[in-house]
Design a protein around this motif. Structure first.
Motif: not given
Length: 501
Positions: A210-229, A240-245
């Motif tokens: 759960t992402v809130d002020e009581t935890t350090t859990a989180g998420d973000l968007q990777l800025h890439t045109n590749g597919i994470p592998i 973090i490796f993708t098929d392009t970068d």
């Protein structure tokens, strides 16, 4: 008469034409260079009593809190563990069905909507769906596992009586890979079916997302045109490796917790297991080059890259796997050749002395773990067995004589217009228990007919080899005759001029 020295540098030059490997080793199946001498790669012995039902695609070794060693193995449809000898099947009962081999998609979902007739296979589609693999990592003594076709996070604690891996509550789903960071957070890539979405758990608790002020859990968007592998943990950062970068994932503290930076483009990873790392660097196979990260990303010059990529089965490239052999300062990559659907070939880079080795169709491993909790590295064979690598000199008790050899590139014996006659060979001292023969392949012109002379064996009384052959250009061939250690250094040929051509 004079002794002509032949002292070839370590490593294989497999790129380009034969003459481009002049004064180098051209082919050297299952050999390495150690302390300046060429010697066989060590043998292997069975680690488990029975083979797997499918090829292993991931292998992780670790110790439980009781110091008992474990190895976890992921195949397309199974998750197993062993401490050597026998396997325990940890496969979740509802695990998604995996695929042993990659395939070119031609069915539902691989083309444009309403394109071609309903119920028929799509034509002209070149999308390749890779072989199923696993992400395996440890959270303390707990095994965490994620199968690429399933996308859910599973756990198994060796201190419990559980005989199956269980689903981690609250964790995201539809992910493609996961790893554990040094800050004790679990990172999942491509969650929710969104290839760019990266999510991580609360610190020290992989069941809290759960992402809130009581935890350090989180998420973000990777800025890439590749597919994470895949992603890996390194000292001070994560990659973090993708098929392009490739991107770094760095701990920045509250409130953002993690941030990303694009490290380099056009250096994507060829397969989920094609990267290996030490505390000082990470290296990986891309689609046409090898790459190194040691603070920055750089393409690696390689004496075997052309031979590797020209002989790679690109449809099955998702099976490429890498591993560290720290005893000999080597990184190995195993890959399927154009004549095989399974890994049957290899190349390696010696990161201490900076030379390369290569073997085509002679040695297949589908997963690898360095010697961490066992005395030897553990390799998963293409024959579905697990092996202790670098143990003895045989293939699980079977002789390796006749299965490997080494051949040099062209060596000019004298001035280009002179034919030389060789009457005696003085090899370097062989202090090992094995034995070998020498052959010499001569030509008078680079494209002329060749003649093979030999085999010649070392005399037991004084170490000389008696011979007689002539030529202007020669290739040296080393063929082991007895299983065991052989150490080959410089040679000296007793030569005299045989006239001009």
């Amino acid at each position: 008469m004079a002794f002509f020295p032949i002292d070839l540098p370590p490593g294989v030059m497999a790129n380009g034409s034969l003459y481009q490997s002049k004064g180098r080793w051209r082919q050297a199946d299952m050999v390495r260079w150690y302390e300046g001498h060429m010697r066989p790669v060590g043998g292997w012995q069975r680690f488990t009593a029975s083979p797997l039902s499918e090829p292993a695609r991931a292998l992780l070794t670790w110790r439980a809190n009781t110091s008992l060693p474990y190895a976890a193995v992921g195949t397309a449809n199974h998750l197993l563990t062993t401490s050597g000898g026998v396997f325990t099947d940890l496969t979740p009962t509802d695990l998604a069905k995996g695929t042993v081999d990659a395939y070119i998609g031609d069915g539902f979902g691989t083309g444009l909507y309403s394109d071609e007739s309903y119920g028929t296979a799509r034509t002209g589609n070149t999308k390749i769906t890779g072989a199923t693999t696993w992400s395996l990592d440890n959270f303390g003594q707990i095994l965490l596992a994620l199968q690429t076709n399933d996308g859910r996070l599973f756990e198994w604690d060796p201190s419990t009586t559980a005989t199956k891996a269980t689903l981690v509550p609250n964790a995201p789903t539809d992910a493609v890979a996961m790893f554990v960071t040094a800050e004790r957070m679990v990172v999942m890539l491509g969650v929710g079916g969104n290839a760019r979405e990266v999510a991580w758990s609360n610190q020290g608790d992989f069941t809290q997302w759960t992402v809130d002020e009581t935890t350090t859990a989180g998420d973000l968007q990777l800025h890439t045109n590749g597919i994470p592998i895949c992603g890996i943990r390194m000292p001070g950062t994560n990659l973090i490796f993708t098929d392009t970068d490739v991107h770094s994932l760095n701990y920045v503290g509250y409130p953002y917790i993690y941030g990303t930076n694009l490290l380099s483009s056009n250096c994507g990873l060829i397969a989920p297991k094609a990267v290996a790392a030490t505390t000082n660097f990470a290296v990986w196979m891309g689609n046409k080059n090898f790459y190194l990260y040691n603070g920055t990303v750089q393409a690696m010059p390689s004496d075997v890259a052309e031979a590797v990529f020209n002989n790679l089965n690109t449809t099955q490239k998702s099976k490429v796997c890498a591993g560290i052999n720290s005893t000999f300062s080597e990184v190995w990559w195993f890959f399927p050749s154009t004549n095989s659907t399974e890994n049957d070939s290899y190349c390696y880079w010696n990161f201490k002395d900076n030379h390369w080795g290569f073997g085509l169709g002679v040695f297949g491993r589908t997963a690898w773990s360095d010697r961490e909790v066992w005395p030897y590295p553990i390799g998963a064979g293409s024959d579905y067995n697990l092996y202790e690598q670098e143990n003895g000199w045989t293939d699980a008790g079977k002789t390796r004589v006749g299965s490997y050899t080494a051949i040099s590139g062209p060596i000019d014996l004298g001035p280009g217009d002179t034919v030389m006659t060789v009457t005696q060979i003085l090899p370097d001292t062989n202090d090992g228990t094995g034995g070998y023969d020498l052959n010499f392949i001569t030509r008078n012109t680079p494209n002329g007919p060749e003649t093979t002379w030999g085999p010649y064996s070392m005399r037991p009384d004084d170490g000389y080899m008696d011979c007689r052959f002539t030529g202007r250009q020669v290739q040296l061939q080393v063929t082991p005759t007895v299983d065991g250690l052989i150490q080959i250094g410089a040679f000296r040929l007793n030569t005299k001029s045989g006239g001009k051509r």
